[in-house]
Design a protein around this motif. Structure first.
Motif, PDB file in Angstrom:
ATOM      1  N   VAL A 160       0.840  -1.203   0.000  1.00 48.70           N
ATOM      2  CA  VAL A 160       0.000   0.000   0.000  1.00 48.70           C
ATOM      3  C   VAL A 160       0.873   1.250   0.000  1.00 48.70           C
ATOM      4  O   VAL A 160       0.588   2.231  -0.685  1.00 48.70           O
ATOM      5  CB  VAL A 160      -0.949  -0.005   1.210  1.00 48.70           C
ATOM      6  CG1 VAL A 160      -1.629   1.354   1.371  1.00 48.70           C
ATOM      7  CG2 VAL A 160      -2.009  -1.088   1.052  1.00 48.70           C
ATOM      8  N   GLN A 161       1.962   1.222   0.798  1.00 54.21           N
ATOM      9  CA  GLN A 161       2.849   2.378   0.884  1.00 54.21           C
ATOM     10  C   GLN A 161       3.594   2.610  -0.424  1.00 54.21           C
ATOM     11  O   GLN A 161       3.717   3.734  -0.896  1.00 54.21           O
ATOM     12  CB  GLN A 161       3.844   2.173   2.029  1.00 54.21           C
ATOM     13  CG  GLN A 161       4.817   3.326   2.234  1.00 54.21           C
ATOM     14  CD  GLN A 161       4.159   4.555   2.821  1.00 54.21           C
ATOM     15  OE1 GLN A 161       3.062   4.462   3.367  1.00 54.21           O
ATOM     16  NE2 GLN A 161       4.800   5.696   2.694  1.00 54.21           N
ATOM     17  N   ILE A 162       4.104   1.528  -1.031  1.00 50.33           N
ATOM     18  CA  ILE A 162       4.917   1.655  -2.244  1.00 50.33           C
ATOM     19  C   ILE A 162       4.056   1.927  -3.471  1.00 50.33           C
ATOM     20  O   ILE A 162       4.386   2.791  -4.295  1.00 50.33           O
ATOM     21  CB  ILE A 162       5.749   0.372  -2.452  1.00 50.33           C
ATOM     22  CG1 ILE A 162       6.727   0.200  -1.285  1.00 50.33           C
ATOM     23  CG2 ILE A 162       6.505   0.436  -3.772  1.00 50.33           C
ATOM     24  CD1 ILE A 162       7.454  -1.130  -1.306  1.00 50.33           C
ATOM     25  N   LEU A 163       2.971   1.203  -3.607  1.00 54.06           N
ATOM     26  CA  LEU A 163       2.111   1.354  -4.775  1.00 54.06           C
ATOM     27  C   LEU A 163       0.800   2.007  -4.352  1.00 54.06           C
ATOM     28  O   LEU A 163       0.695   3.209  -4.262  1.00 54.06           O
ATOM     29  CB  LEU A 163       1.878  -0.013  -5.432  1.00 54.06           C
ATOM     30  CG  LEU A 163       3.142  -0.743  -5.908  1.00 54.06           C
ATOM     31  CD1 LEU A 163       2.800  -2.151  -6.375  1.00 54.06           C
ATOM     32  CD2 LEU A 163       3.824   0.042  -7.019  1.00 54.06           C
ATOM     33  N   SER A 164      -0.205   1.195  -4.098  1.00 56.87           N
ATOM     34  CA  SER A 164      -1.496   1.683  -3.604  1.00 56.87           C
ATOM     35  C   SER A 164      -2.288   0.480  -3.128  1.00 56.87           C
ATOM     36  O   SER A 164      -1.950  -0.666  -3.428  1.00 56.87           O
ATOM     37  CB  SER A 164      -2.272   2.428  -4.701  1.00 56.87           C
ATOM     38  OG  SER A 164      -2.668   1.527  -5.713  1.00 56.87           O
ATOM     39  N   ALA A 165      -3.358   0.733  -2.386  1.00 55.23           N
ATOM     40  CA  ALA A 165      -4.170  -0.359  -1.863  1.00 55.23           C
ATOM     41  C   ALA A 165      -4.750  -1.243  -2.971  1.00 55.23           C
ATOM     42  O   ALA A 165      -4.733  -2.474  -2.855  1.00 55.23           O
ATOM     43  CB  ALA A 165      -5.278   0.195  -0.974  1.00 55.23           C
ATOM     44  N   PRO A 166      -5.266  -0.668  -4.069  1.00 52.80           N
ATOM     45  CA  PRO A 166      -5.788  -1.533  -5.136  1.00 52.80           C
ATOM     46  C   PRO A 166      -4.739  -2.484  -5.705  1.00 52.80           C
ATOM     47  O   PRO A 166      -5.037  -3.642  -5.995  1.00 52.80           O
ATOM     48  CB  PRO A 166      -6.270  -0.537  -6.192  1.00 52.80           C
ATOM     49  CG  PRO A 166      -6.598   0.695  -5.410  1.00 52.80           C
ATOM     50  CD  PRO A 166      -5.559   0.752  -4.347  1.00 52.80           C
ATOM     51  N   PHE A 167      -3.499  -2.015  -5.857  1.00 50.97           N
ATOM     52  CA  PHE A 167      -2.454  -2.884  -6.378  1.00 50.97           C
ATOM     53  C   PHE A 167      -2.131  -3.998  -5.395  1.00 50.97           C
ATOM     54  O   PHE A 167      -1.769  -5.104  -5.786  1.00 50.97           O
ATOM     55  CB  PHE A 167      -1.199  -2.084  -6.699  1.00 50.97           C
ATOM     56  CG  PHE A 167      -1.248  -1.405  -8.036  1.00 50.97           C
ATOM     57  CD1 PHE A 167      -1.081  -2.142  -9.201  1.00 50.97           C
ATOM     58  CD2 PHE A 167      -1.478  -0.046  -8.136  1.00 50.97           C
ATOM     59  CE1 PHE A 167      -1.141  -1.526 -10.439  1.00 50.97           C
ATOM     60  CE2 PHE A 167      -1.541   0.570  -9.361  1.00 50.97           C
ATOM     61  CZ  PHE A 167      -1.375  -0.166 -10.525  1.00 50.97           C
ATOM     62  N   ALA A 168      -2.245  -3.717  -4.099  1.00 48.92           N
ATOM     63  CA  ALA A 168      -2.037  -4.766  -3.104  1.00 48.92           C
ATOM     64  C   ALA A 168      -3.046  -5.887  -3.300  1.00 48.92           C
ATOM     65  O   ALA A 168      -2.715  -7.074  -3.164  1.00 48.92           O
ATOM     66  CB  ALA A 168      -2.150  -4.182  -1.701  1.00 48.92           C
ATOM     67  N   LEU A 169      -4.274  -5.541  -3.625  1.00 52.30           N
ATOM     68  CA  LEU A 169      -5.294  -6.563  -3.845  1.00 52.30           C
ATOM     69  C   LEU A 169      -5.101  -7.297  -5.168  1.00 52.30           C
ATOM     70  O   LEU A 169      -5.480  -8.463  -5.289  1.00 52.30           O
ATOM     71  CB  LEU A 169      -6.683  -5.934  -3.773  1.00 52.30           C
ATOM     72  CG  LEU A 169      -7.098  -5.466  -2.378  1.00 52.30           C
ATOM     73  CD1 LEU A 169      -8.499  -4.879  -2.401  1.00 52.30           C
ATOM     74  CD2 LEU A 169      -7.029  -6.610  -1.374  1.00 52.30           C
TER      75      LEU A 169
END
Length: 435
Positions: A160-169
């Motif tokens: 989430v910190q490096i990319l974003s929450a959607p990318f984490a999913l």
């Protein structure tokens, strides 16, 4: 055990799938807090819906899997459905239609699918592992779940910190697909009629044993009540799950808002817990052989909640706050592995083959089923008393609630116990109490 290809695929698939579940469990709350401005009450409801299937469906899912057999295909189907469900969140985010209601629905559905996956694990485990290797194999198998429990949040927070929450999913969806490929590489012994490593009944026999769903559930509960060691394990596990859920529901909110830590820093703090879990999983077998399975379980039950006192104590400059959180998460995760691996080994050894999925379902319904209650309590107390006082209640309550173990039969269990002699429904005989 990792030299055996089938078990290695099983263990890796289990690890990846559990990690996906835990990444989802941390990323959804982060999305709720940072994107949708969720309150303490919203967070409580979100976690409640994720944990509610444990209470509602675990017993029935265990009875269904025992009747159906085909555990490998059940786990594959659960993973594919989880991947499809989680994928709806980044899609909704990118189209600007994401709402708290959507997150609530995803939490409930993924929680339900995780229940189905988990109750199928013990039976597939027994088909791959000889009894004499239960402790070492269970150390690996349960380490998958417990490690994901502490490492998943750190991975999710970092992404989430490096990319974003959607990318984490998106990565989460990929993890479920990888787990599916690994499970498909395991021969389906139930389908071919080869049996299991412990001579588990074939699906037709398991179905005959389980009878009607309610009969199967009642039989599992009777077995639990009649088995003293499992009874003590379930009571202590239930208490720890309740108080830890109160703690974990408010941890992110406390760290992000009260302590002012970023998502990446929160993830880094929790990642230290993953290190503690790795060390704990590596030494649990040695601890168990020296202290005994029961005493190792007892020590873990005390260390796990006691170490979390560092979180409500945290105050001062950021470096000191981070150091206190790191110490607490590290030692707590170490204790988690001690009691989780030793407890799972005891349950696997004592439970008859044909009751394994039902007993796993019973554990999830009873011990894990208090999690939605704990989440609701966390939201209510966090609103009424404040977040820090509620964390104090969770930590102290968790420690005090397991002190009864000093008088339980668990403290006398040294070696791997024999499988319980449990009569089939309608059989004449008594049930020995395992100690």
């Amino acid at each position: 055990m990792l030299r055996q290809r089938d078990f290695r695929n099983f263990w890796t698939a289990q690890t990846v799938s559990y990690m996906g579940d835990q990444v989802t469990s941390i990323v959804l709350p982060l999305i709720a807090v940072m994107t949708l401005d969720a309150s303490a009450a919203d967070m409580g409801l979100l976690v409640t819906l994720q944990q509610l299937p444990l209470l509602l469906f675990s017993l029935h899912a265990g009875a269904w899997v025992d009747r159906r057999g085909r555990r490998r295909s059940t786990m594959i189907a659960a993973n594919l459905a989880s991947a499809a469900t989680v994928a709806t969140v980044p899609l909704a985010h990118f189209t600007g239609s994401l709402t708290l209601l959507h997150l609530y629905a995803v939490s409930f559905v993924t929680g339900t699918l995780a229940v189905v996956f988990s109750v199928a694990v013990p039976g597939l485990f027994a088909s791959l592992v000889p009894r004499e290797q239960y402790l070492s194999a269970t150390s690996l198998s349960r380490a998958s779940y417990s490690f994901s429990f502490v490492a998943g949040p750190s991975v999710g927070g970092a992404v989430v910190q490096i990319l974003s929450a959607p990318f984490a999913l998106v990565l989460d969806v990929f993890s479920f697909l990888v787990a599916t490929v690994l499970l498909r590489a395991i021969p389906d012994r139930e389908a071919t009629g080869e049996g299991t490593a412990d001579q588990e009944p074939k699906p037709a026999e398991a179905a005959e044993d389980a009878g009607k769903p309610r009969d199967g559930i009642r039989e599992a509960l009777r077995f639990l009540v009649a088995t003293a060691v499992l009874r003590a394990k379930f009571v202590s596990g239930t208490a720890l799950n309740f108080f830890y859920t109160v703690y974990s529901t408010l941890l992110i909110l406390f760290a992000a808002r009260d302590l002012g830590l970023s998502a990446g820093l929160v993830g880094a703090v929790v990642s230290v817990g993953a290190v503690g879990a790795l060390i704990g999983s590596a030494v649990t077998t040695r601890f168990s052989r020296r202290l005994g399975l029961g005493p190792t379980y007892l020590v873990g039950c005390l260390v796990f909640p006691a170490a979390l006192v560092m979180t409500p104590l945290a105050h001062g400059p950021q470096w000191l706050v981070v150091a206190m959180l790191v110490a607490g998460e590290f030692v707590s995760a170490f204790g988690l592995m001690l009691f989780d691996i030793s407890g799972a080994t005891l349950q696997q050894a004592i439970t008859p083959d044909r009751l394994r999925s039902r007993m796993q379902g019973a554990q999830m319904a009873i011990s894990y089923g208090v999690r939605p209650v704990g989440a609701l309590v966390a939201g209510a107390l966090g609103t009424l008393l404040g977040v820090r006082p509620t964390l104090w209640i969770a930590v102290v309550g968790g420690f005090v609630s397991v002190l009864f173990l000093f008088r339980s039969p668990l403290r006398r269990v040294r070696d791997l116990p024999d499988e319980a002699e449990w009569p089939r429904p309608g059989a004449v005989g008594t049930v020995p109490t395992k100690e």
